[in-house]
Design a protein around this motif. Structure first.
Motif, PDB file in Angstrom:
ATOM      1  N   LEU A  44       0.786  -0.997   0.550  1.00 51.07           N
ATOM      2  CA  LEU A  44       0.172   0.057  -0.055  1.00 51.07           C
ATOM      3  C   LEU A  44       0.717   0.734   0.178  1.00 51.07           C
ATOM      4  O   LEU A  44       1.948   1.224   0.925  1.00 51.07           O
ATOM      5  N   THR A  45       0.417   2.595  -0.848  1.00 48.76           N
ATOM      6  CA  THR A  45       1.453   3.665  -1.337  1.00 48.76           C
ATOM      7  C   THR A  45       1.341   4.299   0.469  1.00 48.76           C
ATOM      8  O   THR A  45      -0.368   3.929   1.158  1.00 48.76           O
ATOM      9  N   GLU A  47      -0.711   7.337   0.814  1.00 50.30           N
ATOM     10  CA  GLU A  47      -1.269   7.469   0.496  1.00 50.30           C
ATOM     11  C   GLU A  47      -3.088   7.052   0.466  1.00 50.30           C
ATOM     12  O   GLU A  47      -4.201   7.504   0.888  1.00 50.30           O
ATOM     13  N   GLU A  48      -2.673   5.926   0.309  1.00 50.53           N
ATOM     14  CA  GLU A  48      -3.454   4.071   0.224  1.00 50.53           C
ATOM     15  C   GLU A  48      -3.689   3.740   1.979  1.00 50.53           C
ATOM     16  O   GLU A  48      -5.116   4.032   2.653  1.00 50.53           O
ATOM     17  N   TRP A  49      -2.476   4.119   2.852  1.00 50.91           N
ATOM     18  CA  TRP A  49      -2.622   4.528   4.464  1.00 50.91           C
ATOM     19  C   TRP A  49      -3.062   5.323   4.465  1.00 50.91           C
ATOM     20  O   TRP A  49      -3.640   5.384   5.982  1.00 50.91           O
ATOM     21  N   LEU A  50      -3.064   6.546   4.289  1.00 60.61           N
ATOM     22  CA  LEU A  50      -3.801   7.789   4.949  1.00 60.61           C
ATOM     23  C   LEU A  50      -5.756   7.236   4.416  1.00 60.61           C
ATOM     24  O   LEU A  50      -6.373   7.887   5.526  1.00 60.61           O
ATOM     25  N   ALA A  51      -5.956   6.679   3.355  1.00 58.83           N
ATOM     26  CA  ALA A  51      -7.294   5.889   3.297  1.00 58.83           C
ATOM     27  C   ALA A  51      -7.889   5.418   4.391  1.00 58.83           C
ATOM     28  O   ALA A  51      -8.818   5.586   4.418  1.00 58.83           O
ATOM     29  N   VAL A  52      -6.933   4.716   5.082  1.00 58.43           N
ATOM     30  CA  VAL A  52      -7.158   3.517   5.941  1.00 58.43           C
ATOM     31  C   VAL A  52      -7.581   3.897   7.223  1.00 58.43           C
ATOM     32  O   VAL A  52      -8.174   3.867   8.063  1.00 58.43           O
ATOM     33  N   GLU A  53      -6.392   5.212   7.544  1.00 58.58           N
ATOM     34  CA  GLU A  53      -6.357   5.348   8.877  1.00 58.58           C
ATOM     35  C   GLU A  53      -7.922   6.412   8.938  1.00 58.58           C
ATOM     36  O   GLU A  53      -8.317   6.488   9.952  1.00 58.58           O
ATOM     37  N   TYR A  54      -8.334   7.081   7.903  1.00 58.74           N
ATOM     38  CA  TYR A  54      -9.091   7.944   7.590  1.00 58.74           C
ATOM     39  C   TYR A  54     -10.933   6.651   7.973  1.00 58.74           C
ATOM     40  O   TYR A  54     -11.913   7.504   8.763  1.00 58.74           O
ATOM     41  N   ASP A  55     -10.675   5.896   7.347  1.00 56.92           N
ATOM     42  CA  ASP A  55     -11.723   5.170   7.010  1.00 56.92           C
ATOM     43  C   ASP A  55     -11.885   3.964   8.164  1.00 56.92           C
ATOM     44  O   ASP A  55     -12.836   4.936   9.173  1.00 56.92           O
ATOM     45  N   LYS A 154     -21.288  -4.435  10.335  1.00 58.29           N
ATOM     46  CA  LYS A 154     -21.610  -3.178   9.914  1.00 58.29           C
ATOM     47  C   LYS A 154     -20.016  -2.716   9.258  1.00 58.29           C
ATOM     48  O   LYS A 154     -20.102  -1.859   8.633  1.00 58.29           O
ATOM     49  N   ILE A 155     -19.082  -3.178   9.777  1.00 59.49           N
ATOM     50  CA  ILE A 155     -17.917  -2.906   9.223  1.00 59.49           C
ATOM     51  C   ILE A 155     -17.998  -2.689   7.800  1.00 59.49           C
ATOM     52  O   ILE A 155     -17.355  -2.009   6.260  1.00 59.49           O
ATOM     53  N   LYS A 156     -18.207  -4.363   7.319  1.00 59.02           N
ATOM     54  CA  LYS A 156     -18.311  -4.614   5.811  1.00 59.02           C
ATOM     55  C   LYS A 156     -18.967  -3.301   5.014  1.00 59.02           C
ATOM     56  O   LYS A 156     -18.607  -3.522   3.733  1.00 59.02           O
ATOM     57  N   ILE A 157     -20.138  -3.730   5.718  1.00 61.70           N
ATOM     58  CA  ILE A 157     -21.187  -2.403   5.022  1.00 61.70           C
ATOM     59  C   ILE A 157     -20.499  -1.086   4.839  1.00 61.70           C
ATOM     60  O   ILE A 157     -20.602  -0.281   3.371  1.00 61.70           O
ATOM     61  N   ASN A 158     -19.890  -0.372   5.771  1.00 63.94           N
ATOM     62  CA  ASN A 158     -18.954   0.576   6.167  1.00 63.94           C
ATOM     63  C   ASN A 158     -17.897   1.223   5.176  1.00 63.94           C
ATOM     64  O   ASN A 158     -17.007   2.520   5.294  1.00 63.94           O
ATOM     65  N   ALA A 159     -17.224   0.397   5.244  1.00 63.62           N
ATOM     66  CA  ALA A 159     -15.922   0.446   5.124  1.00 63.62           C
ATOM     67  C   ALA A 159     -15.456   1.116   3.211  1.00 63.62           C
ATOM     68  O   ALA A 159     -16.301   0.404   3.128  1.00 63.62           O
ATOM     69  N   GLN A 160     -14.789   1.975   3.450  1.00 65.87           N
ATOM     70  CA  GLN A 160     -14.196   2.480   2.604  1.00 65.87           C
ATOM     71  C   GLN A 160     -13.352   2.115   1.641  1.00 65.87           C
ATOM     72  O   GLN A 160     -12.868   2.263   0.625  1.00 65.87           O
ATOM     73  N   THR A 161     -12.582   0.576   2.098  1.00 65.46           N
ATOM     74  CA  THR A 161     -11.199   0.350   2.112  1.00 65.46           C
ATOM     75  C   THR A 161     -11.271  -0.809   2.317  1.00 65.46           C
ATOM     76  O   THR A 161     -11.861  -1.343   3.287  1.00 65.46           O
ATOM     77  N   ALA A 162      -9.716  -1.131   1.161  1.00 67.72           N
ATOM     78  CA  ALA A 162     -10.296  -2.589   1.188  1.00 67.72           C
ATOM     79  C   ALA A 162      -9.438  -3.589   2.225  1.00 67.72           C
ATOM     80  O   ALA A 162      -9.762  -4.524   2.712  1.00 67.72           O
ATOM     81  N   PRO A 163      -8.503  -2.712   2.982  1.00 66.47           N
ATOM     82  CA  PRO A 163      -8.054  -2.920   4.141  1.00 66.47           C
ATOM     83  C   PRO A 163      -9.055  -3.437   5.559  1.00 66.47           C
ATOM     84  O   PRO A 163      -9.192  -4.012   5.854  1.00 66.47           O
ATOM     85  N   LEU A 164      -9.618  -2.443   5.930  1.00 67.30           N
ATOM     86  CA  LEU A 164     -10.926  -2.787   6.803  1.00 67.30           C
ATOM     87  C   LEU A 164     -12.122  -3.664   6.684  1.00 67.30           C
ATOM     88  O   LEU A 164     -12.514  -4.371   7.255  1.00 67.30           O
ATOM     89  N   ARG A 165     -12.478  -3.841   5.447  1.00 67.51           N
ATOM     90  CA  ARG A 165     -13.002  -4.674   4.359  1.00 67.51           C
ATOM     91  C   ARG A 165     -12.431  -6.649   5.192  1.00 67.51           C
ATOM     92  O   ARG A 165     -12.645  -7.435   5.173  1.00 67.51           O
ATOM     93  N   HIS A 166     -10.894  -6.630   4.253  1.00 69.52           N
ATOM     94  CA  HIS A 166     -10.159  -7.434   4.863  1.00 69.52           C
ATOM     95  C   HIS A 166     -10.615  -7.389   6.896  1.00 69.52           C
ATOM     96  O   HIS A 166     -10.540  -9.155   6.977  1.00 69.52           O
TER      97      HIS A 166
END
Length: 184
Positions: A44-45, A47-55, A154-166
């Motif tokens: 993950l770049t 920028e992608e990590w920032l998206a994961v943190e925001y998520d 709830k996580i699966k439905i609301n997560a915006q990033t693949a790492p959080l869905r994972h």
């Protein structure tokens, strides 16, 4: 501490890795916990990590209404408030076993990280004590399974990033294994 981890089964170690992820308090600990939990994530770049943190923050921390509140009482209490009657019941259950939370992190007893840690602790002790076996079965069936599957969804439905869905999928798989351990 290392000797404690050596005594753990792979299942129990996985539970603690999930605990570490959900208790992450900053971007460094979040990234570190996720990388240990998912070895393939290093690509993950930044920028992608920032998206994961925001998520992560939107789902579990805030500000604002949490998309997947990590507290049992939100799912089990009619008013959906943290530290309700179910949390106090959990605290009483732990006290009956001679256990208490380390209040160092000021996390409510019903936070998912505490719930996972207690499940692991009971699992470890259930291998050597009938008292803990009964407590483990009761805890999983009456408490963990009453809300954590909904939390995963709830996580699966609301997560915006693949790492959080994972992570939600990893937690679901861990719960499936937990169910088999208490139905033996």
């Amino acid at each position: 501490m290392d000797s404690i981890y050596k005594a753990l089964t792979e299942f129990e170690s996985s539970g603690l890795l999930l605990r570490d992820f959900f208790i992450a308090s900053d971007s460094r600990s979040l990234k570190s916990a996720y990388l240990v939990l998912n070895q393939a994530a290093s690509a993950l770049t930044e920028e992608e990590w920032l998206a994961v943190e925001y998520d992560f923050n939107a789902l579990f921390v805030g500000p604002g209404k949490l998309k997947a509140a990590p507290y049992a009482s939100v799912y089990l209490e009619e008013a959906g408030l943290v530290m309700g009657k179910t949390t106090l019941s959990l605290r009483e259950f732990m006290e009956q076993l001679g256990l208490s939370l380390n209040k160092e992190n000021n996390i409510p007893d019903d936070h998912i990280s505490c719930v996972l840690e207690l499940a692991v602790l009971l699992s470890v002790n259930a291998r050597q004590s009938a008292e803990y076996t009964e407590a483990f079965i009761h805890y999983v069936n009456e408490y963990v399974l009453s809300w954590v599957p909904v939390y995963c969804e709830k996580i699966k439905i609301n997560a915006q990033t693949a790492p959080l869905r994972h992570v939600a999928e990893t937690l679901s798989d861990w719960l499936d294994e937990l169910k088999t351990r208490v139905s033996i």
